[in-house]
Structures are given as C-alpha cells and as structure tokens.
Design a protein around this motif. Sequence first.
Motif, PDB file in Angstrom:
ATOM      1  N   PRO A   1       0.905  -1.218   0.016  1.00  0.00           N
ATOM      2  CA  PRO A   1      -0.060  -0.049  -0.071  1.00  0.00           C
ATOM      3  C   PRO A   1       0.791   1.235   0.109  1.00  0.00           C
ATOM      4  N   LEU A   2       1.961   1.191   0.588  1.00  0.00           N
ATOM      5  CA  LEU A   2       3.057   2.503   0.674  1.00  0.00           C
ATOM      6  C   LEU A   2       3.462   2.603  -0.660  1.00  0.00           C
ATOM      7  N   VAL A   3       3.768   1.557  -1.310  1.00  0.00           N
ATOM      8  CA  VAL A   3       4.408   1.596  -2.929  1.00  0.00           C
ATOM      9  C   VAL A   3       3.372   2.248  -3.714  1.00  0.00           C
ATOM     10  N   ASP A   4       1.853   1.660  -3.584  1.00  0.00           N
ATOM     11  CA  ASP A   4       1.077   2.346  -4.498  1.00  0.00           C
ATOM     12  C   ASP A   4       0.891   3.838  -4.071  1.00  0.00           C
ATOM     13  N   GLU A   5       0.721   4.050  -2.796  1.00  0.00           N
ATOM     14  CA  GLU A   5       0.309   5.487  -2.465  1.00  0.00           C
ATOM     15  C   GLU A   5       1.601   6.250  -2.988  1.00  0.00           C
ATOM     16  N   ALA A   6       2.942   5.779  -2.782  1.00  0.00           N
ATOM     17  CA  ALA A   6       4.023   6.803  -3.517  1.00  0.00           C
ATOM     18  C   ALA A   6       3.665   6.946  -4.914  1.00  0.00           C
ATOM     19  N   ARG A   7       3.411   5.820  -5.527  1.00  0.00           N
ATOM     20  CA  ARG A   7       3.336   5.905  -7.084  1.00  0.00           C
ATOM     21  C   ARG A   7       2.122   6.962  -7.377  1.00  0.00           C
ATOM     22  N   SER A   8       1.056   6.826  -6.508  1.00  0.00           N
ATOM     23  CA  SER A   8      -0.166   7.963  -6.648  1.00  0.00           C
ATOM     24  C   SER A   8       0.337   9.454  -6.635  1.00  0.00           C
ATOM     25  N   VAL A   9       1.128   9.583  -5.538  1.00  0.00           N
ATOM     26  CA  VAL A   9       1.643  10.864  -5.381  1.00  0.00           C
ATOM     27  C   VAL A   9       2.528  11.316  -6.536  1.00  0.00           C
ATOM     28  N   GLY A  10       3.466  10.509  -6.727  1.00  0.00           N
ATOM     29  CA  GLY A  10       4.176  10.794  -8.000  1.00  0.00           C
ATOM     30  C   GLY A  10       3.570  11.058  -9.254  1.00  0.00           C
ATOM     31  N   GLN A  11       2.471  10.349  -9.694  1.00  0.00           N
ATOM     32  CA  GLN A  11       1.563  10.689 -10.690  1.00  0.00           C
ATOM     33  C   GLN A  11       0.960  11.956 -10.723  1.00  0.00           C
ATOM     34  N   ASP A  12       0.467  12.160  -9.371  1.00  0.00           N
ATOM     35  CA  ASP A  12      -0.334  13.525  -9.128  1.00  0.00           C
ATOM     36  C   ASP A  12       0.836  14.663  -9.376  1.00  0.00           C
ATOM     37  N   MET A  13       2.039  14.639  -8.798  1.00  0.00           N
ATOM     38  CA  MET A  13       2.954  15.573  -9.213  1.00  0.00           C
ATOM     39  C   MET A  13       3.610  15.611 -10.732  1.00  0.00           C
ATOM     40  N   GLY A  14       3.572  14.647 -11.160  1.00  0.00           N
ATOM     41  CA  GLY A  14       3.574  14.641 -12.478  1.00  0.00           C
ATOM     42  C   GLY A  14       2.822  15.579 -13.368  1.00  0.00           C
ATOM     43  N   ASP A  15       1.442  15.100 -13.135  1.00  0.00           N
ATOM     44  CA  ASP A  15       0.381  15.854 -13.807  1.00  0.00           C
ATOM     45  C   ASP A  15       0.328  17.421 -13.387  1.00  0.00           C
ATOM     46  N   SER A  16       0.645  17.659 -12.212  1.00  0.00           N
ATOM     47  CA  SER A  16       0.831  19.170 -11.740  1.00  0.00           C
ATOM     48  C   SER A  16       1.891  19.673 -12.627  1.00  0.00           C
ATOM     49  N   LEU A  17       3.093  19.348 -12.596  1.00  0.00           N
ATOM     50  CA  LEU A  17       4.012  19.658 -13.491  1.00  0.00           C
ATOM     51  C   LEU A  17       3.866  19.969 -14.833  1.00  0.00           C
ATOM     52  N   LYS A  18       2.913  18.838 -15.508  1.00  0.00           N
ATOM     53  CA  LYS A  18       2.644  19.012 -16.837  1.00  0.00           C
ATOM     54  C   LYS A  18       1.919  20.310 -17.124  1.00  0.00           C
ATOM     55  N   GLN A  19       0.963  20.461 -16.286  1.00  0.00           N
ATOM     56  CA  GLN A  19       0.018  21.561 -16.427  1.00  0.00           C
ATOM     57  C   GLN A  19       0.787  22.932 -16.189  1.00  0.00           C
ATOM     58  N   SER A  20       1.580  22.999 -15.243  1.00  0.00           N
ATOM     59  CA  SER A  20       2.330  24.369 -15.196  1.00  0.00           C
ATOM     60  C   SER A  20       3.555  24.270 -16.213  1.00  0.00           C
ATOM     61  N   ALA A  21       3.780  23.425 -16.907  1.00  0.00           N
ATOM     62  CA  ALA A  21       4.891  23.524 -17.970  1.00  0.00           C
ATOM     63  C   ALA A  21       3.771  24.175 -19.171  1.00  0.00           C
ATOM     64  N   THR A  22       2.803  23.563 -19.434  1.00  0.00           N
ATOM     65  CA  THR A  22       2.002  24.011 -20.354  1.00  0.00           C
ATOM     66  C   THR A  22       1.562  25.291 -20.317  1.00  0.00           C
ATOM     67  N   ASP A  23       1.455  25.903 -19.200  1.00  0.00           N
ATOM     68  CA  ASP A  23       0.773  27.173 -18.934  1.00  0.00           C
ATOM     69  C   ASP A  23       1.896  28.159 -19.190  1.00  0.00           C
ATOM     70  N   ALA A  24       3.248  27.820 -18.665  1.00  0.00           N
ATOM     71  CA  ALA A  24       4.419  28.568 -18.797  1.00  0.00           C
ATOM     72  C   ALA A  24       4.580  28.702 -20.028  1.00  0.00           C
ATOM     73  N   ALA A  25       4.372  27.534 -20.885  1.00  0.00           N
ATOM     74  CA  ALA A  25       4.927  27.740 -22.496  1.00  0.00           C
ATOM     75  C   ALA A  25       4.496  28.558 -23.183  1.00  0.00           C
ATOM     76  N   GLN A  26       2.761  28.618 -22.925  1.00  0.00           N
ATOM     77  CA  GLN A  26       1.766  29.559 -23.475  1.00  0.00           C
ATOM     78  C   GLN A  26       2.163  30.948 -23.062  1.00  0.00           C
ATOM     79  N   GLN A  27       2.524  31.160 -21.782  1.00  0.00           N
ATOM     80  CA  GLN A  27       3.050  32.629 -21.278  1.00  0.00           C
ATOM     81  C   GLN A  27       4.083  33.062 -22.056  1.00  0.00           C
ATOM     82  N   VAL A  28       5.049  32.226 -22.275  1.00  0.00           N
ATOM     83  CA  VAL A  28       6.319  32.396 -23.036  1.00  0.00           C
ATOM     84  C   VAL A  28       5.891  32.948 -24.535  1.00  0.00           C
ATOM     85  N   LYS A  29       4.937  31.967 -25.301  1.00  0.00           N
ATOM     86  CA  LYS A  29       4.819  32.378 -26.329  1.00  0.00           C
ATOM     87  C   LYS A  29       3.984  33.707 -26.719  1.00  0.00           C
TER      88      LYS A  29
END
Length: 193
Positions: free
Chosen positions: A136-164
């Motif tokens: 369960p700890l491994v699954d939770e860590a994987r879930s947290v990592g996935q959430d962080m990746g999704d958050s970073l992806k959105q931030s990166a997309t927003d930042a790229a649009q802002q730069v453009k």
Amino acid sequence: MGQSTEELSTDIAGTRQSLAEDLDALQDKVSPTAIIDRRKEAARNRVLGVRDRVMGTASSAKDSGSSTASGMADSVKGGAQDAVGAAQDRFEGSPLAAGLVAFGAGMVIAGMFPATRVEAAAASAAVETAKEKGQPLVDEARSVGQDMGDSLKQSATDAAQQVKTTATESAGRVQEEGQSAAQSVKSDVQPGS
C-alpha cells in the motif's frame, strides 16, 4: 531637431538587447525543465532535511562512529553496549532514530554468527510480510508521483503558453519601434524638410 540616425540605431540596438535578455530570463524562469529541476531540488532538500533531523549530520555520525569503533575493538559485546549507549545519548527524544541505530547494531552483531534454519524461515516470513504490508505504501507513493507529474505538466504547459504570448507581443513592439524609427530617419533625411 530630432535624434540622429546613429543615436536611433543605438537606441534600437539597446532595446533589442534588453528585450533579448528579458526573454532569456523569462524563458529560464518558465522553462519546463527548469521548473522540474527546481521542484526536484526542493523535494530533495526536504527529504535531506528530515533525514538530518532524524539521523543527525554526517560529521556527528563520524564522531559517534569513531568512538563506537574504538569501543568495539575491545570486544563485540562491549562495543555493542557502547553503540547502544552512545545512540541513546545522541538520539534522546528521537525514538525512531534510536530504534534505527539499535536495529543496525543488532544487525552487525547478528551478521557475525551463521543463521539457523529457524532464523532463515523467520527471515523469509518477515520478508513476505514486509512485501504485503509495504505494497500500500508503494501504491500511495506511485499515486503521489503521478499527481506531481500531472501538476508539473499543467504548469509547464501554462508557462510555455505565457512565453509564447510574451514573445509575440515583444516581437510586435520591436517591429513597431523599428518602423517608427525608420520613418523618423526617412523624414529627417528627405531634402526640404
């Protein structure tokens, strides 16, 4: 009268250089790679800070380890007692750290003796239990990592649009300033003005 052609050219070059520097700084700040690197470094620093608070720093571990090693040279039993005593003094008020140090000292002592069949079976059962309880700890860590990746992806997309958007606006301003300066120079150069 107006500014000379050389002054205008210098002003335009200065404006372009300033704009290029601003764009470079903005790109470094909002670059997805830079954002990810900053977030990874912040997470790493948090983990290291927790580790240092629980386990102490490397220099304090070295001091503690050297005194423990000299005690172990006298006898294994005396050394283990010294290690546990030093750990209790060092980690008073930190039961997790004291437990980890005591566990480590026990593992060192246990490693000096061969394992029996009963101990091997118990170790195998302990490994299986740890795998079951740890999943369960491994699954939770994987879930947290996935959430962080999704958050970073959105931030990166927003930042790229802002730069453009910023780059497009800046290019338009440079073009307008260049045309204005060219018109000004043209009107200054025309005879009869």
